[in-house]
Design a protein around this motif. Structure first.
Motif, PDB file in Angstrom:
ATOM      1  N   SER A   4       0.836  -1.211   0.000  1.00  0.00           N
ATOM      2  CA  SER A   4       0.000   0.000   0.000  1.00  0.00           C
ATOM      3  C   SER A   4       0.865   1.252   0.000  1.00  0.00           C
ATOM      4  N   ALA A   6       3.862   1.497  -1.479  1.00  0.00           N
ATOM      5  CA  ALA A   6       4.354   1.622  -2.848  1.00  0.00           C
ATOM      6  C   ALA A   6       3.271   2.228  -3.735  1.00  0.00           C
ATOM      7  N   ARG A  93      -2.025  15.022  -1.589  1.00  0.00           N
ATOM      8  CA  ARG A  93      -1.828  15.210  -0.159  1.00  0.00           C
ATOM      9  C   ARG A  93      -2.406  14.050   0.637  1.00  0.00           C
ATOM     10  N   THR A  94      -3.559  13.551   0.214  1.00  0.00           N
ATOM     11  CA  THR A  94      -4.140  12.399   0.905  1.00  0.00           C
ATOM     12  C   THR A  94      -3.163  11.227   0.854  1.00  0.00           C
ATOM     13  N   ASN A  95      -2.601  10.980  -0.321  1.00  0.00           N
ATOM     14  CA  ASN A  95      -1.615   9.900  -0.438  1.00  0.00           C
ATOM     15  C   ASN A  95      -0.377  10.197   0.395  1.00  0.00           C
ATOM     16  N   ARG A  97      -0.160  11.955   3.103  1.00  0.00           N
ATOM     17  CA  ARG A  97      -0.456  11.765   4.531  1.00  0.00           C
ATOM     18  C   ARG A  97      -0.394  10.290   4.888  1.00  0.00           C
ATOM     19  N   ALA A  98      -0.854   9.463   3.960  1.00  0.00           N
ATOM     20  CA  ALA A  98      -0.869   8.027   4.234  1.00  0.00           C
ATOM     21  C   ALA A  98       0.546   7.456   4.285  1.00  0.00           C
ATOM     22  N   VAL A  99       1.494   8.087   3.605  1.00  0.00           N
ATOM     23  CA  VAL A  99       2.858   7.535   3.563  1.00  0.00           C
ATOM     24  C   VAL A  99       3.881   8.523   4.085  1.00  0.00           C
ATOM     25  N   ARG A 100       3.448   9.344   5.029  1.00  0.00           N
ATOM     26  CA  ARG A 100       4.379  10.353   5.544  1.00  0.00           C
ATOM     27  C   ARG A 100       5.694   9.747   5.975  1.00  0.00           C
ATOM     28  N   THR A 101       5.616   8.547   6.499  1.00  0.00           N
ATOM     29  CA  THR A 101       6.837   7.912   6.990  1.00  0.00           C
ATOM     30  C   THR A 101       7.823   7.652   5.861  1.00  0.00           C
ATOM     31  N   TRP A 108       7.144  16.495   2.154  1.00  0.00           N
ATOM     32  CA  TRP A 108       5.869  16.684   2.839  1.00  0.00           C
ATOM     33  C   TRP A 108       5.540  18.164   2.951  1.00  0.00           C
ATOM     34  N   GLU A 109       6.521  18.961   3.299  1.00  0.00           N
ATOM     35  CA  GLU A 109       6.242  20.384   3.459  1.00  0.00           C
ATOM     36  C   GLU A 109       5.849  21.020   2.132  1.00  0.00           C
ATOM     37  N   ASN A 112       2.182  19.783   1.629  1.00  0.00           N
ATOM     38  CA  ASN A 112       1.261  20.304   2.626  1.00  0.00           C
ATOM     39  C   ASN A 112       1.140  21.828   2.516  1.00  0.00           C
ATOM     40  N   ASP A 159      13.584   1.608  -2.494  1.00  0.00           N
ATOM     41  CA  ASP A 159      12.340   1.323  -3.225  1.00  0.00           C
ATOM     42  C   ASP A 159      11.327   2.471  -3.173  1.00  0.00           C
ATOM     43  N   PHE A 163       9.806   3.667  -6.686  1.00  0.00           N
ATOM     44  CA  PHE A 163       8.377   3.651  -7.011  1.00  0.00           C
ATOM     45  C   PHE A 163       7.889   5.060  -7.348  1.00  0.00           C
TER      46      PHE A 163
END
Lengths: 315, 481
Positions: A4, A6, A93-95, A97-101, A108-109, A112, A159, A163
């Protein structure tokens, strides 16, 4: 890496790239529409941008005429158009947020910050003046540059990076192909000569849209010729948006993934197949078969690659 | 009534003379122009917004993501005060874990009549599926957030034990980051105990409770309900700091009682799940069948001893407000020690004399639902209208078991930076207590929550409360010029 994650990274990159493309396509159409009507051009510019961005059917459903104001609204802020710039940035942004890590702080900045700015712009926009639209399109391109630069400079080469890059280049290849197709959809009036002044301006607007006007002169050192513009955007490896250049990157990044995972599959084979065809292609054969037909064929091969990646990496 | 509500200021002390831990801050404030504070406040807000430290608010349509207000003045606790607090926290959480192991095991404390059995077995947080099951090292509450208040210089009271999935630790860490960026000078004047090792401690705790069957390098994942959860920011932040995958239910599957993550390289076995998702949503086969957040078969894998869940399932029985009232007895029963931290005096409305006492004094008391959280379902008597009081009276009479009551505490205040300068606001403190096979530990600090509105006692973020950085400083530097 989680499948998810990727998937999110891949689509995040595609949405950012698509927002950038839409801004560029709108700019190209504005240039085309600004050509003196004395040349006898018909008002197909705004229809053409809808067609080339794949949003024509969705726009038709609104029942509105394809005037500049309506098309620009539809492509920029409309919530009804799943691919409007606004919705692309929101999906990105939704994506994200889901993969911020998996993102660096810079990336991110960039997303966002742009999203917050977008919300502010959306809240205070009325009818766009020409200047304001220009500033908005500039903002979108800037966002994409910042994001892309952030990824290039700060991401680990693993990776997550591969991706994202694959997503970016698949989208960019698709967009370059569609941009070339704009020219097909903007009808050249019958009395105009191919290679005449209107034709010249139309090709020139396309080059400018992808910031390749200067590059053209560096590469060819000659006046604008349609087959050379197509050559630059399809076959020139030194042109970073060209189809061949995008595929060179796709192949490299997919190979990196294959090496890291210790196995390759249908996605790698498809990418190498498309790249191989581009390497042996000549502009003569493209024009013989028809540029539009070539582009349609390319777009569907490119989509097939997207589907194979999803399958192979369990998105 | 209000004279009872603003007595002790942590900076000003009972008599208005600056307390020792705050002396350097006070000097610094006296020499700092208000414009500087204002500009730092703005910078802080900008930083939080840019980084995207937000929390989602259920039901709020437009502002689904809000910033928690941040106050730039630190809350300061002297090391000597902290050490006492820390001992009390370790004692309390140790007892909590013994209690949970006992009630899902032999039930000695119930047999001894120290805690009413119906309060345990009838508790919505009690999980019958856990009866007779043992978890690695008998640790149920790996991460606890204990809410602490103080009313004077003499000590701290426990307001609430959060033994399920306490949140807020990301704010503790980010508040410190932002403060260090904005006020390097203040840090060089104080010796502030570092808290940056919290993620390492948490990781070590989670690794220490891996199932005995797991390899030496157990795979740990953090499980979130997803990005629409109010604490999603924290989930992703922690996964990042821990260096573990952030997973949702759909990223996991169970085969032959083993949990796997779906990865681009195929399935990968998971040994420990730090889950930030409630019991009810963990496994549609065991709990709510309508939930799409969990993983089918997870509880089977858990019972087979192939995966550790942190916190364990069924810890909610220890953190409701009715059980809270028994905590001092729980500590005495298991540890044979007197509680180091006091409970706030509490009336159990399930007991008839207590109920009639409470009904007579509703205007003075705070009444709370035993299973409520986030500041919902409570009555703050002195601040409530007549109608609200009467409404609560009816609820209380109808279901006395659902409520406890406490005196309106004189919560301490702490100065915050406001447009006019500095002003006192009520605060509480949530330190985070980690329990693993390697012991029980607390990083020196915690999340200080602030009621941003004057005189308000509500510090919950869902009710508009804010946060500030919490400093534990060496006593040695206090009072030095």
């Amino acid at each position: 890496m989680l499948s998810s994650t990727a998937d999110n990274l891949y689509w995040l990159a595609r949405y950012m790239e698509r927002a950038d493309f839409l801004a560029r396509a709108i700019e190209a159409s504005r240039r085309l529409a600004a050509l003196p009507k004395a040349y006898g051009g018909e008002d197909t510019e705004w229809q053409s941008v809808l067609l080339s961005s794949g949003a024509a059917a969705a726009f038709e459903n609104t029942g509105k005429p394809a005037t500049e104001a309506n098309v620009v609204e539809f492509l920029t802020f409309s919530r009804d158009n799943p691919s409007s710039i606004r919705n692309c940035l929101e999906c990105a942004r939704t994506n994200a947020r889901a993969v911020r890590t998996a993102l660096t702080v810079e990336m991110w900045e960039a997303i966002n910050g742009a999203y917050l700015e977008l919300k502010a712009m959306e809240a205070r926009r009325g009818a766009y003046s020409s200047d304001e639209l220009g500033r908005f399109l500039e903002f979108v391109k800037q966002t994409s540059l910042t994001y892309d630069g952030g990824a290039y400079r700060t991401m680990l080469r693993n990776d997550a990076y591969w991706f994202s890059r694959v997503g970016l280049f698949i989208e960019r290849a698709d967009n370059t192909a569609r941009l070339l197709d704009v020219k097909y959809h903007v009808l050249l009036p019958e009395k105009e000569l191919v290679g005449g002044s209107l034709d010249y301006f139309q090709w020139s607007a396309i080059l400018r849209a992808v910031s390749a006007h200067t590059a053209y002169h560096w590469v060819y050192r000659t006046s604008m010729k349609p087959w050379l513009v197509a050559d630059l955007l399809i076959l020139r490896p030194e042109m970073p948006r060209s189809l061949i250049s995008c595929y060179e990157s796709i192949v490299r990044n997919l190979d990196n993934l294959a090496r890291a995972h210790g196995r390759q599959g249908a996605a790698q084979r498809q990418a190498r197949g498309v790249y191989g065809k581009l390497e042996t292609l000549t502009m003569e054969s493209v024009f013989q078969g028809g540029l539009h037909e070539f582009i349609q064929g390319f777009i569907s091969e490119n989509n097939r690659l997207g589907a194979l990646i999803s399958e192979q990496y369990l998105f | 009534m209000d004279h009872r509500v603003t007595q002790f200021d942590e900076m000003g002390g009972p008599d208005g003379a600056t307390r020792a831990p705050y002396q350097k801050l006070a000097q610094w404030l006296a020499g700092t122009p208000p414009e500087l504070l204002a500009s730092r406040r703005e910078q802080a807000e900008l930083l939080f917004r840019r980084i995207g430290i937000t929390f989602a608010v259920y039901g709020a349509q437009e502002a689904t993501e809000r910033l928690i207000p941040f106050d730039i003045l630190p809350r300061i606790i002297a090391r000597s005060e902290w050490t006492a607090l820390e001992k009390g926290l370790v004692q309390r959480v140790t007892a909590l874990n013994l209690f949970l192991a006992d009630i899902y095991g032999k039930g000695e404390i119930l047999k001894a009549g120290k805690v009413p059995a119906e309060l345990v077995y009838g508790n919505p947080g009690y999980c019958p599926e856990m009866a007779g099951r043992r978890v690695p090292h008998d640790i149920h509450v790996h991460i606890a957030g204990v809410d602490i208040v103080r009313t004077d210089d003499h000590g701290f009271y426990v307001l609430e034990d959060n033994a399920r999935t306490p949140s807020g630790v990301s704010y503790m860490l980010e508040n410190r980051e932002v403060m260090m960026r904005l006020f390097p000078d203040l840090f060089s004047m104080h010796r502030v105990a570092p808290i940056e090792d919290y993620p390492d401690e948490l990781l070590a705790t989670l690794r220490s409770v891996a199932p005995p069957k797991a390899s030496n390098e157990p795979t740990i994942a953090l499980m979130t309900p997803g990005q629409y959860n109010s604490a999603y920011y924290e989930h992703s932040f922690l996964a990042d700091k821990l260096g573990v995958e952030l997973v949702e239910g759909r990223d996991l599957f169970v085969k032959d009682d083993v949990v796997y993550m779906r990865t681009t390289e195929g399935p990968r076995r998971v040994d420990v799940i730090y889950r930030r998702i409630d019991d009810d949503f963990l496994d549609p086969l065991t709990f709510r069948p309508d939930s799409a957040l969990g993983v089918a078969g997870l509880i089977g894998a858990y019972h087979a001893g192939n995966v550790t869940l942190a916190n364990a399932v069924g810890t909610g029985v220890a953190d409701d407000k009715a059980m809270y009232t028994y905590m001092p007895d729980v500590i005495r029963f298991y540890l044979g020690e007197e509680p180091l931290l006091q409970n706030v005096p509490t009336w159990r409305c399930r007991e008839p004399e207590a109920l009639s006492y409470v009904l007579d004094r509703l205007e003075e008391l705070v009444v709370k639902e035993v299973n409520g959280s986030g500041g919902y379902g409570m009555l703050v008597g002195p601040h409530a209208s007549k109608a609200q009081v009467e409404e609560f009276r009816a609820k209380l009479k109808a279901h006395p078991d659902n409520f406890i009551a406490q005196p309106t505490l004189a919560l301490s205040t702490c100065p915050i930076s406001v447009a006019q300068g500095v002003a006192p606001r009520h605060v509480d403190l949530r330190p985070f207590v980690l329990s693993g096979a390697n012991g029980v530990r607390v990083v020196p600090g915690g999340l200080t929550r602030v009621a941003m509105t004057e005189k308000s006692l509500v510090v919950n973020s869902s009710q508009g409360g804010g946060t500030k950085d919490t400093w534990v400083i060496d006593d040695a530097i206090m009072g030095q010029a």
